[in-house]
Write an enzyme that holds these catalytic residues in place. Structure first.
Site, PDB file in Angstrom:
ATOM      1  N   HIS A   1       0.840  -1.205   0.000  1.00  0.00           N
ATOM      2  CA  HIS A   1       0.000   0.000   0.000  1.00  0.00           C
ATOM      3  C   HIS A   1       0.876   1.257   0.000  1.00  0.00           C
ATOM      4  CE1 HIS A   1      -3.868  -2.196   1.123  1.00  0.00           C
ATOM      5  NE2 HIS A   1      -2.930  -3.117   1.178  1.00  0.00           N
TER       6      HIS A   1
ATOM      7  N   ASP B   1      -6.385   5.196   2.752  1.00  0.00           N
ATOM      8  CA  ASP B   1      -6.503   3.797   2.355  1.00  0.00           C
ATOM      9  C   ASP B   1      -7.778   3.219   2.982  1.00  0.00           C
ATOM     10  OD1 ASP B   1      -3.598   1.807   1.777  1.00  0.00           O
ATOM     11  OD2 ASP B   1      -5.677   1.186   1.555  1.00  0.00           O
TER      12      ASP B   1
END
Ligand SMILES: C[C@@H]1O[C@H](OP(=O)(O)OP(=O)(O)OC[C@H]2O[C@@H](n3ccc(=O)[nH]c3=O)[C@H](O)[C@@H]2O)[C@H](O)[C@H](O)[C@H]1O
Length: 456
Positions: A19, A117
């Site tokens: 990520h 996120d």
């Protein structure tokens, strides 16, 4: 509250490097366009980031936000690179401890946008209260996100009608076009885990639904040329603008190998292999007879978890053609090397984009979450072949590994087809004008939305 002068974007990825890297790549693009970025992560993650290009360093502010210290999470296990898969729910609970620090940062640093996120379900209302526009940056792809459910609200309140395992082995009812994309029986545990409340006190589904609902837009690493139907479906499901931003990544032992002969083996930053997995994968590599570069990440794990070992004599028997790298590997540099001709991957989405951007055929060995679906879609596109697994328990053998490797790495037959298809798809990701157009549209949207917010 909106910033004065240059557009200011705060980027806040989940802790895993799968990520962190896409967020950093997108940050670099935003900075290349002359806008300011504050990139927020833990000290250990910030320390591990690749060096920023000198011309961007002044525009990207790397902000270290220490994780709250907790009794059995050693200080060095700040990112999920150092913890076992089964500890990640616990780490999410610790991650939630960043709420106060992030809120403080946003109050002290006026920003126009906050991109985050799936994890910080608590963040959208904090940013909204401060007048900061919000976008959920989904680092995977549209078909996987569509799996999570018919709407963000059903994710948040848990009213998703799919309560039984078999509900996940058939395509979602709300998909208006024909598809057979669904989980295989042994994969259902990968997604059902996301629907359950875990050690962090909330389910991943709740987290995802919350960040979608709290966003002004969804930014996603996908594009219309790859799979247009799924992108359009997401906009319908969530009634949000979905902005494509694939942010593709702009190189020793390998130099002495023949061009295209080496298979690079890497399974991302979150997969934890069992001893049987390591044994069968190693003996499959040996059986294939192919040269290989294996980035075998062996997390120390928490509280002295057992570590896995390579088979007896494996390194000695393969020393002339194989290399096992057991720390964090410079993956992009390895994939860019001329001697690498194929990629045995877990189908983590960042690795997949990197492998395809470089035109590598894929030998696919999915382990978690979206990776099985990614393998199905990629196999259908004939860019590679999945390692055959036992239909019941999902186990794989050295023979199935060797077979898939030989077929895909062959210079003729299926190998040639896969290589050609992978080269075709690489053109989507390497088409700088096309991808920059998406990214320009993304930055333009950020600006226009700021202007709109300032007027209202
Ligand atoms: C929830 C899961 O998160 C996963 O993240 P993971 O880190 O496993 O995999 P990647 O997305 O390939 O990301 C891994 C990233 O780390 C880089 N890298 C990795 C190992 C190494 O030794 N050196 C490196 O540079 C690699 O180049 C890539 O950029 C996936 O998203 C998956 O789609 C999703 O199901």
């Amino acid at each position: 509250m909106a910033s004065e002068g240059k557009l200011h974007v705060v980027m806040f990825p989940w802790l895993a490097f799968g990520h962190v890297i896409p967020f950093l790549e997108l940050s670099k693009f935003i900075a290349q366009k002359g806008r300011r970025v504050s990139f927020i992560s833990t000290p250990r993650n910030i320390q591990r980031l690749p060096k920023l290009p000198p011309n961007l360093a002044s525009l990207i502010n790397l902000v270290k936000l220490p994780l709250p210290l907790v009794p059995n999470l050693p200080e060095n296990a700040e990112a999920t690179m150092d913890v076992r898969t089964e500890d990640i729910p616990y780490l999410k609970k610790v991650f939630d401890g960043l709420e106060a620090g992030l809120s403080q940062f946003l109050q002290n640093s006026p920003a126009d946008w906050n991109l985050y996120d799936f994890a910080p379900h608590w963040l959208p209302p904090i940013a909204a209260k401060l007048g900061v526009s919000r976008a959920f940056f989904f680092i995977i792809n549209a078909w996987f996100m569509a799996t999570f459910g018919p709407s963000a609200s059903t994710m948040v309140d848990g009213s998703d009608p799919r309560t039984l395992p078999e509900h996940f082995s058939v395509p979602l009812k709300c998909i208006p076009f024909t598809t057979n994309l669904a989980y295989r029986p042994y994969e259902i545990k990968w997604i059902r885990g996301a629907t359950k409340v875990n050690a962090s006190g909330v389910s991943d589904m709740h987290r995802l639904g919350s960040v979608i609902m709290g966003s002004d837009a969804i930014v996603i690493r996908d594009c219309n040329e790859l799979e247009p139907l799924w992108l359009n479906l997401l906009e319908e499901l969530h009634q949000k603008l979905v902005i494509p931003a694939a942010s593709c990544p702009r190189r020793h032992w390998l130099d002495c190998k023949n061009k295209g002969s080496v298979v690079y083996v890497a399974l991302g930053s979150e997969v934890t292999l069992t001893q049987n997995d390591v044994t069968e994968l190693a003996l499959g590599l040996e059986l294939s007879g192919l040269p290989f570069f294996w980035a075998l990440r062996k997390p120390p794990g928490l509280a002295g978890s057992g570590s896995v070992e390579l088979p007896e004599g494996f390194l000695e028997r393969t020393k002339d053609r194989g290399f096992v790298w057991t720390s964090w590997a410079p993956q992009l540099r390895i994939l860019s090397h001329g001697s690498v001709g194929g990629f045995l991957t877990h189908c983590g989405w960042s690795s997949t984009i990197e492998g395809l951007t470089l035109g590598h055929p894929l030998i696919m060995l999915p382990f978690l979450v979206d990776q099985g679906l990614n393998a199905l879609v990629l196999a259908e596109k004939k860019v590679g072949r999945e390692v055959q697994r036992h239909e019941g328990d999902g186990s794989f053998t050295r023979n199935s590994v060797a077979e898939a490797l030989r077929l895909v790495m062959a210079f003729d037959g299926e190998g040639r087809t896969c290589r050609n298809k992978a080269t075709e798809i690489s053109k989507i990701f390497t088409d700088k004008n096309r991808q920059d157009r998406y990214l320009d549209q993304f930055v333009e949207y950020l600006e226009n939305h700021r202007a709109f917010v300032q007027k209202t």
